[in-house]
Design a protein around this motif. Sequence first.
Motif, PDB file in Angstrom:
ATOM      1  N   GLY A   1       2.286  -3.678 -34.490  1.00 25.85           N
ATOM      2  CA  GLY A   1       2.877  -4.838 -34.485  1.00 25.85           C
ATOM      3  C   GLY A   1       4.257  -4.441 -34.008  1.00 25.85           C
ATOM      4  N   PHE A   2       4.902  -3.247 -34.142  1.00 32.12           N
ATOM      5  CA  PHE A   2       6.231  -2.970 -33.731  1.00 32.12           C
ATOM      6  C   PHE A   2       6.572  -2.041 -32.678  1.00 32.12           C
TER       7      PHE A   2
ATOM      8  N   ASP B   1       7.849  -2.009 -30.157  1.00 29.97           N
ATOM      9  CA  ASP B   1       8.813  -2.331 -28.903  1.00 29.97           C
ATOM     10  C   ASP B   1      10.393  -2.267 -29.473  1.00 29.97           C
TER      11      ASP B   1
ATOM     12  N   ARG C   1       6.543   2.594 -22.731  1.00 33.45           N
ATOM     13  CA  ARG C   1       5.725   1.833 -23.750  1.00 33.45           C
ATOM     14  C   ARG C   1       4.354   2.320 -23.986  1.00 33.45           C
TER      15      ARG C   1
ATOM     16  N   ASN D   1      14.081  -7.888 -22.176  1.00 40.30           N
ATOM     17  CA  ASN D   1      12.489  -8.478 -22.607  1.00 40.30           C
ATOM     18  C   ASN D   1      13.150  -9.332 -23.743  1.00 40.30           C
ATOM     19  N   SER D   2      13.854  -9.220 -24.727  1.00 43.66           N
ATOM     20  CA  SER D   2      14.275  -9.935 -25.874  1.00 43.66           C
ATOM     21  C   SER D   2      15.751  -9.723 -26.119  1.00 43.66           C
TER      22      SER D   2
ATOM     23  N   PHE E   1       7.233  -9.530 -42.166  1.00 40.95           N
ATOM     24  CA  PHE E   1       7.045  -9.618 -40.689  1.00 40.95           C
ATOM     25  C   PHE E   1       5.978  -8.859 -40.286  1.00 40.95           C
ATOM     26  N   HIS E   2       5.017  -9.311 -39.264  1.00 42.57           N
ATOM     27  CA  HIS E   2       3.822  -8.901 -38.959  1.00 42.57           C
ATOM     28  C   HIS E   2       3.966  -8.375 -37.292  1.00 42.57           C
ATOM     29  N   ARG E   3       4.777  -9.033 -36.661  1.00 39.92           N
ATOM     30  CA  ARG E   3       4.639  -8.766 -35.306  1.00 39.92           C
ATOM     31  C   ARG E   3       5.951  -8.811 -34.425  1.00 39.92           C
ATOM     32  N   GLN E   4       6.505  -7.937 -33.625  1.00 32.15           N
ATOM     33  CA  GLN E   4       7.639  -8.210 -32.618  1.00 32.15           C
ATOM     34  C   GLN E   4       7.224  -7.283 -31.460  1.00 32.15           C
ATOM     35  N   GLU E   5       6.597  -7.929 -30.615  1.00 30.96           N
ATOM     36  CA  GLU E   5       6.002  -7.177 -29.349  1.00 30.96           C
ATOM     37  C   GLU E   5       6.228  -7.860 -28.053  1.00 30.96           C
ATOM     38  N   PHE E   6       6.513  -7.101 -26.897  1.00 31.95           N
ATOM     39  CA  PHE E   6       6.443  -7.927 -25.881  1.00 31.95           C
ATOM     40  C   PHE E   6       5.249  -8.666 -25.350  1.00 31.95           C
TER      41      PHE E   6
ATOM     42  N   VAL F   1       8.700 -12.098 -26.802  1.00 30.21           N
ATOM     43  CA  VAL F   1       7.952 -11.152 -27.741  1.00 30.21           C
ATOM     44  C   VAL F   1       6.769 -12.101 -28.357  1.00 30.21           C
TER      45      VAL F   1
ATOM     46  N   ASP G   1       1.338  -2.723 -20.158  1.00 31.72           N
ATOM     47  CA  ASP G   1       0.691  -3.869 -20.723  1.00 31.72           C
ATOM     48  C   ASP G   1       1.681  -4.863 -20.653  1.00 31.72           C
TER      49      ASP G   1
END
Lengths: 692, 583
Positions: A100-101, A103, A129, B407-408, B434-439, B455, B546
């Motif tokens: 989930g992280f 990036d 990445r 990107n963010s 938090f469960h996700r912070q991804e492009f 994201v 990706d």
Amino acid sequence: MSAPWQAAAPWRIGVDVGGTFTDLVMVDDAGAMRVFKAPSVPEDPGQGVLAALDLAAQALGRDVGGVLAACGFFIHGSTVATNTVLEAKGARVGLVTTAGFRDTLEIRRGLRADVWDHRTPYPPVLVPRYLRLPVRGRMDATGTEIAPLSDTDIEAAGATFRAEGVQAVAVCLLHAYANPTHERRVCAVLAERLGDVPISLSSEVAPVIGEYARSATTVMNAYLAPRVGRYLRALDARLRALGLPRAIFLLQSNGGAASIDQLAPRPAALVLSGPAAGVGALDYFRRTIGSDRLIAMEIGGTSCDVTVMTDARVPVTEELDIAGYPVAIPAVDIHTVGAGGGTIAGVDAAGLLFVGPRGAGARPGPAAYGQGGSEPTITDAHLVLGRLKPGPYAGGSVTLDGARAEAAIAAKVARPLGLSVTEAAAGMIRLLEQHLLHAVEKISIQRGHDPRRYVLVACGGAGPMHGAAVARKLGIARVHVPRHSGAFCAFGMLNADMRQDFARVHFAQLADDALPALEESFRALEAEADALLGAEGFAPGDRALGRELDLRYRAQQWDVRVPVPHGADAAAIRAAFEAAYDRLYGHIQPGGLIEVTAARIVARGILPPLCPARPDPAAAPALPAETRPVYADDARGFVPTPVYVGAGLRPGHAIAGPALIAEATTTIVIGAEDRAEVDAAGDYLIHVGGAP
Amino acid sequence: MSGGAASLDPVVLALAQNRLDHVSQQMGHVMVRTARSPIFSQAHDFSCFLAGADGQVVAQADGIPIHTGSGGFAVRAILRDFAGEIGPGDVFLLNDPYLAGGNHLPDWVAARPAFLNGRLIGFACNRAHQSDIGGGAAGTYNPEATELFHEGVRLPVLKLIEAGRLRRDLWALLMANTRTPDLQDGDLRAMIGSTRIGVEGIEALARELGEAQAEAAFAGILDHADKRQRAAFAALPPGTYRGEERTDNDCFEQRDVWVRVALTVHTDGTAEVDFAGTDPEMRGFKNSSYANTVSAVYLALTAFFDPAIPRNEGRFRGLTIRAPEGSIVNPRPPAPVTMCTVFVAHEIVHALWKALAQADPARACAGWAKNIFGVTAGQRPDGSTFVFYHSIASAGAGAVAGRDGFNSIGHLCTLGGLVIPEVEIYEQLFPVRFHRQEFRCDSAGPGQWRGGSGVHYEAEVRAPALYSFRGEGLRYISSYGVAGGEGGAAGEMEIVPAGGAPSPAPKFGLRRLGPATLRAVSPGGGGFGDPLARAPEAVLRDVRDDLVSAAAARATYGVALTPDGREVDIAATEALRAAAKRG
């Protein structure tokens, strides 16, 4: 060839590999000191080290083996880590993250050096990445496992890393500072599959809270590990084969020394290796000067490093940045600005004078070098103003040509502004000195210090040319100039203690009932630190362990680091925190809740400090070698100025300004209202006169 | 060199400019060091600036981009309201956008005059966002406001300190109008303290230079920036260029509200920005006060041209701004305005950038996606209050030639300067996991230089809380492409109550929820240039990363990869691109 130097064994050797020169400082058992300078060899820095050793061997009338065999302590400061980053020559790294992280590393919290300059891209991310691979498993903020680690994911990551030819691996999982067991498991599983690929864990490299700084630091460590490790081991083997009896020491970013065995797996601790040695030099000079409040202004060819020592301490921070990459490892708090001898001046499109931050570097260097540089630099201005003399310079490695300096200033500054060449050169110096003044003011004001209560230590090759002028503007009364100013850092290495920082995240509300748990954290860190010092060969009496706490008011997001004596109760800790907080922020919250966020141990292995040299005092008055016209200021213009040669000046000599002192590694400018004297250790003290 | 305004020493000019910038930065250091609220030491939501005796801002080296153009309004309001009554030791305070040159009510300006030999020579000022100023909602943002009166206490120009004596009655009034008097007391003292540092700096410089040289130096600094900006305008083809941008709601109903702008540049380097045709003021709090509109214009221009041109008021002397009264870029009292520093500042910058893109395509800036996130506030089990922004879901920026979009990154009005928080810290401070912070994939606006991706975001809020929805860019494309590039994907957001079914998040308004998960994808930024001109190696990297799917690589970028996906298939790529160009 003069007679060989009759040095008393064993001696100590410090070598600082800089961008242009490799400085070697040797101090013998009686405290006598010599400096040797050889050109650096960027492709193979070890060659520059050997060249400098060769010069020392010649002076001693021995061979290099003979020099090394009688060396009791060899310490090395090196830009190899920094250059690996600047030249983008690090390893191909794979990163393991919490699912989930992936990036975090590339989002970088959105931090950019200059928000207005949005057209400049970020420096390239150090791990692409497709090599940042997620594993399932999660700790919460207290370090409690809330989802089990997935071995399947680790194995999949390992397979990808192998297929992609990854040369080093970094592991950074969420909340690993609070509980490292998942990271350790990832390491164990990967080590089985990847053989001798080095693996860096965030919980070991930088156990701090904040996943971006921790990932970036761990990745930097992995990025550096193969190349820096190779260089250090090769150099060590080379010197040992030549006769060095024990392993080399290295100077770390925190200003302390550590053995090569400790540092080869932690190369991220070396990114400030050279400049951080200034701390050792300040620690020596605070004794000869008799003041525990010093501001060092070290100016070389391209930059000025400002370091503040207060009450005999130079603070360390975890906010280092190297070429846009953060490194959260304790590093000496140094403020650097682009202002040095090679700094370029010019006039912008709308007619405004600028000085820096761009510099001419070692090549082509100032216009006066005649190596193809056409842009005027500060060195050119000094030459035009008579403060430097045409002819051979820096040990004969370059020759200063006054006509070239004058032509460059005329074309690029004087004519566009409608000034004479002298006025233009004087203007360049004024603007540069204002930049230097601002650099000192910035770090003092940000850290809550009043510079007027300090002694300015002007050092580096160019620092002593500006020390008195900047001190006058700051309201500083005394400027100290080390005799071997140009080898400040190499010298400082020889006066460094071994130092290692240990930290553990520890959350608690500050109260007496929280102290037993805190004591446990401290003891665990102390056991670790003590074992390390023992393994490094320090006898129990030469080990010093200092306790520190990171504290903050409740709900604040920034900490203040406070030294804490053994047995301090909550009230004593509160008082120490409030004093530090008040100095930094100008107020306190009376009775406010205080939280502990981390326990720290600063472990020192005490090395015998350098004894100050006691050169023979002056027997006869100082006589100038020549008198030449030198530009004093706008009102007086050029005035006949005596020039003294440093080698002839001894303790007790006093010189009234205006005057110049030509030293082997620098030139000292003494203003018309200033008075200089040589102190008992043979260094210079300038009493600054005139209103600020 | 002799004195006198006519013969300003060029070295003195350089020294003075550099010195004043440094003084304004020093004020910022003092502010960070002495203020109480984390909003200053952490988010740096303040700006320190120095103005001449006529109110023209001469230095503002420190501060956030959206404050760039508003300083002079405040100082000129002081000069207007207190003509003949400005003396040494006075400190003025103001915030009102209609009465006193404010930008929005939360930003208070403290200003202290500087004197030399009894003559007014300038002002040192600090504009800073307060933690609470009363009004209809805690924390200065009231999304339900329909009048300025709902947004907090209004301050016309006040003389808070008179000849060194603090007006205790006024101070008590100010403290009575905040929910956080402790913070406010400390912060206001820090602001006032920083202005003293500034005045000392101005006065020391003026004493050193003497009155005539000092005056000439101030004028010279403004002239220099003016010259550089005129040269920048004069390099553009003369003509009129237009741009427009919208918000899709007025905080109460979904409807498009437009900012429209015409930029005219002349060969002599003068220019006009005319907002004729912009929609009338709205019911909600996104109306832009005139000072904020001018600031947004300065931000757009400053970010477009060379960042080395000094950011003082002389720079825009050749620029005329016209904003129709009663429109969203120049509302009439008592229209609410608090949100304007973010929205519609963003829309103003976009509209102007679109116009500038036509004038100088090579420097064109693609649109930055708007941030969809709002604020969550509630009580911890121990009764203490928590408030946090979902800014870990920050959106993607637009591209420029030579750089893909970030990107963010933080709001456009800060040019990304607002730092994104860390998950580990937020999980320590707030009842959230938090469960996700991804492009995202295939969300970046395509281009030779692509936009930022935005994201995926997932935050599990483990306590009942109040959610304020006031982002933009939800379910519509909020960025735009330039020079053949395209806009990025829209943002999406949904709420999943614990144990319940997901439902789309509203675009505006307040919701009170039990424990719930907020799931979102933040929008993507716009691209620059023709996607078919993107370096195939860059497309390969995006596919491996990706960020772009293999299908989109073919369809959008005309790039085919080898079957293992590890290399560019050069022949197939050339064929795809040739076919795409034939159209």
